[in-house]
Scaffold this motif. Structure first.
Motif, PDB file in Angstrom:
ATOM      1  N   LYS A   1      27.876 -17.569  87.215  1.00  0.00           N
ATOM      2  CA  LYS A   1      28.988 -17.024  86.293  1.00  0.00           C
ATOM      3  C   LYS A   1      28.477 -17.165  84.799  1.00  0.00           C
ATOM      4  O   LYS A   1      27.846 -18.081  84.406  1.00  0.00           O
ATOM      5  CB  LYS A   1      30.238 -18.035  86.608  1.00  0.00           C
ATOM      6  CG  LYS A   1      30.773 -17.542  87.741  1.00  0.00           C
ATOM      7  CD  LYS A   1      32.143 -18.564  87.926  1.00  0.00           C
ATOM      8  CE  LYS A   1      32.797 -18.416  89.376  1.00  0.00           C
ATOM      9  NZ  LYS A   1      33.773 -19.499  89.637  1.00  0.00           N
ATOM     10  N   VAL A   2      28.664 -16.102  84.227  1.00  0.00           N
ATOM     11  CA  VAL A   2      28.071 -16.080  82.691  1.00  0.00           C
ATOM     12  C   VAL A   2      28.992 -15.490  82.066  1.00  0.00           C
ATOM     13  O   VAL A   2      29.893 -14.521  82.324  1.00  0.00           O
ATOM     14  CB  VAL A   2      26.659 -15.337  82.679  1.00  0.00           C
ATOM     15  CG1 VAL A   2      25.849 -16.037  83.267  1.00  0.00           C
ATOM     16  CG2 VAL A   2      26.829 -13.864  82.988  1.00  0.00           C
ATOM     17  N   ALA A   3      29.243 -15.758  80.510  1.00  0.00           N
ATOM     18  CA  ALA A   3      30.233 -15.280  79.609  1.00  0.00           C
ATOM     19  C   ALA A   3      29.710 -15.527  78.394  1.00  0.00           C
ATOM     20  O   ALA A   3      28.534 -16.111  77.970  1.00  0.00           O
ATOM     21  CB  ALA A   3      31.347 -15.887  79.858  1.00  0.00           C
ATOM     22  N   LEU A   4      30.364 -14.729  77.201  1.00  0.00           N
ATOM     23  CA  LEU A   4      30.119 -14.901  75.961  1.00  0.00           C
ATOM     24  C   LEU A   4      31.125 -15.647  75.076  1.00  0.00           C
ATOM     25  O   LEU A   4      32.292 -15.452  75.668  1.00  0.00           O
ATOM     26  CB  LEU A   4      29.844 -13.618  75.366  1.00  0.00           C
ATOM     27  CG  LEU A   4      28.871 -12.568  75.925  1.00  0.00           C
ATOM     28  CD1 LEU A   4      28.985 -11.339  75.167  1.00  0.00           C
ATOM     29  CD2 LEU A   4      27.551 -13.138  75.928  1.00  0.00           C
TER      30      LEU A   4
ATOM     31  N   LEU B   1      26.896 -18.057  76.404  1.00  0.00           N
ATOM     32  CA  LEU B   1      26.104 -17.570  75.186  1.00  0.00           C
ATOM     33  C   LEU B   1      27.109 -17.641  74.249  1.00  0.00           C
ATOM     34  O   LEU B   1      28.061 -16.829  73.902  1.00  0.00           O
ATOM     35  CB  LEU B   1      25.345 -16.282  74.950  1.00  0.00           C
ATOM     36  CG  LEU B   1      24.360 -16.031  76.490  1.00  0.00           C
ATOM     37  CD1 LEU B   1      23.834 -14.471  76.382  1.00  0.00           C
ATOM     38  CD2 LEU B   1      23.246 -17.212  76.475  1.00  0.00           C
ATOM     39  N   GLN B   2      27.095 -18.600  73.064  1.00  0.00           N
ATOM     40  CA  GLN B   2      28.101 -18.704  72.108  1.00  0.00           C
ATOM     41  C   GLN B   2      27.125 -18.482  70.993  1.00  0.00           C
ATOM     42  O   GLN B   2      26.154 -19.167  70.472  1.00  0.00           O
ATOM     43  CB  GLN B   2      28.548 -19.978  72.134  1.00  0.00           C
ATOM     44  CG  GLN B   2      29.384 -20.556  70.855  1.00  0.00           C
ATOM     45  CD  GLN B   2      29.863 -21.945  70.458  1.00  0.00           C
ATOM     46  OE1 GLN B   2      30.052 -22.370  71.419  1.00  0.00           O
ATOM     47  NE2 GLN B   2      30.085 -22.311  69.477  1.00  0.00           N
ATOM     48  N   PHE B   3      27.926 -17.459  69.941  1.00  0.00           N
ATOM     49  CA  PHE B   3      27.085 -17.081  68.757  1.00  0.00           C
ATOM     50  C   PHE B   3      27.900 -16.477  67.837  1.00  0.00           C
ATOM     51  O   PHE B   3      29.327 -15.753  68.312  1.00  0.00           O
ATOM     52  CB  PHE B   3      26.048 -16.437  69.015  1.00  0.00           C
ATOM     53  CG  PHE B   3      26.244 -14.934  69.735  1.00  0.00           C
ATOM     54  CD1 PHE B   3      26.554 -13.743  69.277  1.00  0.00           C
ATOM     55  CD2 PHE B   3      26.134 -14.837  71.073  1.00  0.00           C
ATOM     56  CE1 PHE B   3      26.859 -12.629  69.828  1.00  0.00           C
ATOM     57  CE2 PHE B   3      26.546 -13.706  72.021  1.00  0.00           C
ATOM     58  CZ  PHE B   3      26.621 -12.465  71.306  1.00  0.00           C
ATOM     59  N   PRO B   4      27.866 -16.530  66.543  1.00  0.00           N
ATOM     60  CA  PRO B   4      28.468 -15.502  65.591  1.00  0.00           C
ATOM     61  C   PRO B   4      28.046 -13.820  65.567  1.00  0.00           C
ATOM     62  O   PRO B   4      26.810 -13.768  65.852  1.00  0.00           O
ATOM     63  CB  PRO B   4      28.242 -16.217  64.234  1.00  0.00           C
ATOM     64  CG  PRO B   4      26.814 -16.601  64.512  1.00  0.00           C
ATOM     65  CD  PRO B   4      26.718 -17.087  65.922  1.00  0.00           C
TER      66      PRO B   4
END
Length: 183
Positions: free
Chosen positions: A102-105, A63-66
């Motif tokens: 596998k999950v990451a930010l 999950l990519q976000f500001p």
């Protein structure tokens, strides 16, 4: 299988960091699928079943976000609420689709790293502020792998810290891909 990167940025065109990360990810379509929520769902109406199948067709999830007001953009929260449903992401009736995934930010913080500390301006670490995401993934029995962050200085939307050089931006993009590849 490939890594699915869910990008949630309401104005990616004016972004510096997130836009650069997306550009780098798109150079390797055999490794990464970039899924930009604001482009796919400009009206905010999320097709949860479609999103679930999309996640299932990938091995890893990013999950990519500001960071907005010390949280995620609202569309990402809605996406999580709609997609991570009972019976799919959790629950007694087959809710295991995130199990061991596998999950990451990946976040652009917009604030100097030293301000994200107990002694800093905001008194909380980024780890602390992002803990609801970690808790969500743990609840769904996913394999949470932490986060990648780009810290900066507070500027007008779309601006980058004047002290950030082009080489720092490029290094950030390379480091981000390295983070994903080593999940």
């Amino acid at each position: 299988m490939k890594t699915l990167v869910i990008v949630t940025h309401p104005s990616i065109e004016t972004s510096v960091i997130n836009k650069r990360w997306v550009e780098e990810l798109k150079k390797y379509p055999e490794k990464y699928t970039v899924h930009e929520l604001h482009k796919v769902y400009p009206d905010g109406n999320i097709d949860a079943e479609k999103e679930q199948h999309f996640i299932e067709s990938h091995s890893n999830l990013i999950l990519q976000f500001p960071v907005y007001w010390f949280n995620s953009p609202p569309l990402l929260k809605k996406w999580l609420d709609d997609v991570f449903a009972y019976g799919w992401a959790y629950g007694s009736n087959g809710g295991d689709k995130l199990k061991n995934r596998k999950v990451a930010l990946a976040v652009s913080a917009g604030i100097k790293k030293e301000d994200y500390s107990e002694e800093g301006r905001y008194r909380y670490t980024l780890e602390h502020l992002l803990s609801p995401f970690e808790t969500t993934f743990l609840y769904c029995n996913a394999d949470f792998r932490s986060f990648f962050a780009y810290y900066g200085a507070e500027n007008e939307p779309g601006e980058i810290d004047p002290g950030t050089s082009e080489s720092e931006l490029e290094k950030s993009a390379r480091d981000y891909l390295n983070f994903i590849d080593n999940l």
